[in-house]
Design an enzyme around this catalytic site. Structure first.
Site, PDB file in Angstrom:
ATOM      1  N   PRO A   2     -84.654 -34.251 -31.839  1.00 33.64           N
ATOM      2  CA  PRO A   2     -85.323 -33.627 -33.526  1.00 33.64           C
ATOM      3  C   PRO A   2     -84.979 -33.219 -34.400  1.00 33.64           C
ATOM      4  CG  PRO A   2     -85.950 -32.554 -30.710  1.00 33.64           C
ATOM      5  CD  PRO A   2     -84.664 -33.879 -31.066  1.00 33.64           C
ATOM      6  N   GLU A   3     -86.129 -33.600 -35.137  1.00 34.13           N
ATOM      7  CA  GLU A   3     -85.337 -33.814 -37.100  1.00 34.13           C
ATOM      8  C   GLU A   3     -86.931 -32.674 -37.285  1.00 34.13           C
ATOM      9  OE1 GLU A   3     -84.643 -38.171 -38.318  1.00 34.13           O
ATOM     10  OE2 GLU A   3     -84.352 -38.202 -36.480  1.00 34.13           O
ATOM     11  N   LYS A  54     -82.263 -28.328 -38.978  1.00 34.08           N
ATOM     12  CA  LYS A  54     -82.665 -29.157 -37.375  1.00 34.08           C
ATOM     13  C   LYS A  54     -82.813 -27.335 -36.627  1.00 34.08           C
ATOM     14  CE  LYS A  54     -81.080 -33.817 -38.213  1.00 34.08           C
ATOM     15  NZ  LYS A  54     -80.424 -34.648 -37.621  1.00 34.08           N
ATOM     16  N   ARG A 272     -73.863 -44.262 -34.360  1.00 31.42           N
ATOM     17  CA  ARG A 272     -75.047 -44.847 -34.426  1.00 31.42           C
ATOM     18  C   ARG A 272     -76.019 -45.802 -34.511  1.00 31.42           C
ATOM     19  NH1 ARG A 272     -77.113 -39.379 -34.694  1.00 31.42           N
ATOM     20  NH2 ARG A 272     -79.171 -39.953 -33.605  1.00 31.42           N
TER      21      ARG A 272
END
Length: 284
Positions: A2-3, A54, A272
């Protein structure tokens, strides 16, 4: 993970549900996910919800004494609200749990209110956490939605870094709230290769990237967040966000670019995945 848009959506969704509720108990099913003495918040009333980057921060009070529940969702954290914690069912499918009944096998903490409603903190990977503190936990970087996140600040931070622009944007010590999803799509909008060094960006590229970040973050909030391929993110009522329908390059490997039809590429760096159009975002 979740950002900013996802955590902002959770915050907005919970405001009408838990403000003025009094904590009656906390069930800690995983010690790793809860830091602090739960006795510090039992009997206290929720008076506010805030978001810093966040991190979701729940403010509680009793006898004019404030204390904070800080929640970081990390990779797979979820926060679900139930009107009855004894009979908690959700109509929508809950990712990772294979059930619509709470607590599930991924439930780590249950916060129960005086009226028997409550919050279920789920986390498949157990990287997320809830921390009790006397001051809210805030990231070092400036929040993307704050008034302090100006074009001038953005330029100043960029000139301080020698990192690839993708890594710079995700560093919460510079800018708070942006993660892999919104970084990939912001770079695509600005036509910047993810590995391009920050110091090599032109004035025009910096201006375009700043506007692209604001645009993507606001669009993500409008769409109530992104429930991507893993569907890790869900709203407190168990429903999904819709921003995944509007991804520009994120998770679109080998699909045609929206601008030029060139196939989207995926590369891995710093652990990533980065998605980009090799024609629209040349490395030069």
């Amino acid at each position: 993970m979740p950002e900013l848009p996802e955590v902002e959506t959770i915050k907005t969704s919970l405001k009408s549900l838990i403000i003025n509720k009094i904590v009656s108990d906390i069930k800690i099913l995983s010690l790793k996910n809860f830091i602090g003495d739960k006795k510090q918040i039992i009997g206290k009333k929720i008076i506010g919800l805030e978001r810093f980057g966040k991190i979701l921060v729940i403010t509680l009070s009793k006898n004019n004494t404030l204390i904070y529940l800080n929640i970081h969702f990390k990779l797979t954290g979820q926060l679900l609200y139930a009107q009855n914690t004894n009979k908690a069912f959700f109509k929508n499918i809950i990712p990772f749990t294979k059930t619509n009944k709470m607590p599930a096998n991924t439930t780590r903490v249950i916060i129960i209110f005086k009226d028997n409603s409550g919050l279920f903190f789920n986390d498949l990977r157990k990287f997320g956490w809830i921390k009790i503190t006397k001051k809210p936990i805030k990231p070092k970087g400036i929040d993307v939605l704050s008034k302090e996140f100006t074009l001038e600040y953005f330029k100043k931070m960029i000139k301080k870094s020698k990192k690839p622009i993708k890594i710079f944007l995700m560093d919460q010590d510079y800018i708070a709230g942006i993660g892999n999803i919104y970084t990939n799509d912001s770079l695509f909008l600005a036509k910047i290769h993810p590995l391009k060094k920050t110091l090599s960006l032109t004035e025009n590229e910096i201006n375009n990237l700043y506007q692209a970040i604001i645009q993507e973050i606001k669009k993500g909030i409008e769409d109530k967040g992104s429930s991507g391929a893993d569907e890790a993110f869900i709203l407190p009522n168990g429903s999904k966000g819709s921003h995944q329908r509007y991804f520009l390059v994120y998770q679109k490997e080998n699909q045609p670019c929206l601008n030029c039809q060139t196939k989207i590429k995926r590369i891995k760096h710093h652990g990533r995945s980065s998605f980009f159009c090799p024609k629209c975002q040349p490395y030069s």
